[in-house]
Design a protein around this motif. Structure first.
Motif, PDB file in Angstrom:
ATOM      1  N   ARG A  50       0.790  -1.152  -0.211  1.00 53.87           N
ATOM      2  CA  ARG A  50      -0.051  -0.018  -0.020  1.00 53.87           C
ATOM      3  C   ARG A  50       1.226   1.407   0.008  1.00 53.87           C
ATOM      4  NH1 ARG A  50      -5.190   0.961   3.639  1.00 53.87           N
ATOM      5  NH2 ARG A  50      -6.172   0.153   1.671  1.00 53.87           N
ATOM      6  N   GLU A  55      -2.668   3.268  -4.633  1.00 53.73           N
ATOM      7  CA  GLU A  55      -3.619   3.561  -5.702  1.00 53.73           C
ATOM      8  C   GLU A  55      -3.977   4.764  -6.152  1.00 53.73           C
ATOM      9  OE1 GLU A  55      -7.473   1.246  -4.926  1.00 53.73           O
ATOM     10  OE2 GLU A  55      -6.508  -0.306  -4.077  1.00 53.73           O
ATOM     11  N   THR A  58      -5.130   7.803  -3.587  1.00 56.82           N
ATOM     12  CA  THR A  58      -5.216   7.335  -2.011  1.00 56.82           C
ATOM     13  C   THR A  58      -3.883   8.059  -1.437  1.00 56.82           C
ATOM     14  OG1 THR A  58      -4.204   5.398  -2.620  1.00 56.82           O
ATOM     15  CG2 THR A  58      -6.364   5.530  -2.959  1.00 56.82           C
ATOM     16  N   THR A  60      -2.083   7.584   2.890  1.00 54.39           N
ATOM     17  CA  THR A  60      -2.074   7.056   4.088  1.00 54.39           C
ATOM     18  C   THR A  60      -1.196   8.242   5.057  1.00 54.39           C
ATOM     19  OG1 THR A  60      -2.084   4.855   3.662  1.00 54.39           O
ATOM     20  CG2 THR A  60      -1.415   5.513   5.941  1.00 54.39           C
ATOM     21  N   SER A  76      -6.061   6.282   6.379  1.00 50.48           N
ATOM     22  CA  SER A  76      -5.931   5.989   4.745  1.00 50.48           C
ATOM     23  C   SER A  76      -7.302   6.552   4.192  1.00 50.48           C
ATOM     24  CB  SER A  76      -6.011   4.408   4.613  1.00 50.48           C
ATOM     25  OG  SER A  76      -4.563   4.127   5.009  1.00 50.48           O
ATOM     26  N   GLY A  78      -9.132   8.448   0.004  1.00 49.03           N
ATOM     27  CA  GLY A  78      -9.090   8.562  -1.277  1.00 49.03           C
ATOM     28  C   GLY A  78     -10.337   8.513  -1.973  1.00 49.03           C
ATOM     29  N   ARG A  81     -14.424   3.862  -2.697  1.00 55.50           N
ATOM     30  CA  ARG A  81     -14.538   2.347  -3.393  1.00 55.50           C
ATOM     31  C   ARG A  81     -16.039   2.092  -3.519  1.00 55.50           C
ATOM     32  NH1 ARG A  81     -10.626  -0.039   0.728  1.00 55.50           N
ATOM     33  NH2 ARG A  81     -12.112   1.051   2.202  1.00 55.50           N
ATOM     34  N   PHE A  93     -10.940   5.102   4.186  1.00 52.56           N
ATOM     35  CA  PHE A  93     -10.891   3.717   4.329  1.00 52.56           C
ATOM     36  C   PHE A  93     -10.731   3.214   5.813  1.00 52.56           C
ATOM     37  CE2 PHE A  93      -8.468   4.773   0.166  1.00 52.56           C
ATOM     38  CZ  PHE A  93      -9.701   4.855  -0.689  1.00 52.56           C
TER      39      PHE A  93
END
Length: 172
Positions: A50, A55, A58, A60, A76, A78, A81, A93
């Motif tokens: 990660r 991605e 995204t 963190t 985290s 982005g 999803r 996330f």
């Protein structure tokens, strides 16, 4: 406490934060055997991947004490999803802080940084999923202005059911 981008060098520590926080947060919600089986060493490849190859869109962020650089929490985030979210929605996330740092304001700092980054990226709203029975987390989110929007889902990917509620927040 301060916030900084997480780096590949943080992978092992984030794996530990992830596992230890899961074990503290989800006791009573998931089988004890599952919690005992969680191993930070097994989570390291996930975090290495990660952080090495995030991605698109995204990020963190790590929460670190003022007198050190070892993360004690992370967030985290982005683009959403979620199939039920529109393209203008970003998503939190995951947000985890080690239990010994709960109540210090670190979670609020992480959330504020993530929401600022999502708004700066052009997202008009944010979503997140929370375990239905996790009253502590739900209070945290609601204190920050998040509200459930009525969507729920059941995650059975670990071999037992986890019922989740979607929360939303307007970023405009």
């Amino acid at each position: 406490m301060r916030i900084r981008p997480a780096t590949i060098a943080d992978a092992a520590v984030l794996a530990d934060v992830h596992v230890r926080t899961w074990q503290a947060t989800y006791r009573g919600f998931v089988p004890d055997g599952y919690l005992r089986s969680l191993d930070p060493v097994r989570w390291r490849p996930f975090w290495q991947d990660r952080l090495r190859r995030p991605e698109e869109g995204t990020a963190t962020l790590a929460l670190v004490p003022d007198a050190g650089d070892r993360p004690v929490g992370f967030v985290s985030f982005g683009p959403s999803r979620d199939d039920a979210a529109d393209v203008a929605a970003g998503e939190i996330f995951a947000i985890y802080v080690l239990p010994e740092h709960w109540g210090t304001g670190g979670g609020r700092m992480l959330m504020a940084a993530a929401l600022t980054a999502l708004a700066d990226a052009g997202f008009g709203r944010a979503t997140l999923w929370v375990l239905d029975g996790n009253a502590r987390a739900r209070r945290f989110y609601e204190a920050g202005g998040w509200r459930p929007d009525g969507l729920t889902k059941r995650d059975e990917s670990r071999g037992f059911p986890l019922d989740e509620v979607r929360y939303v927040l307007d970023l405009r």
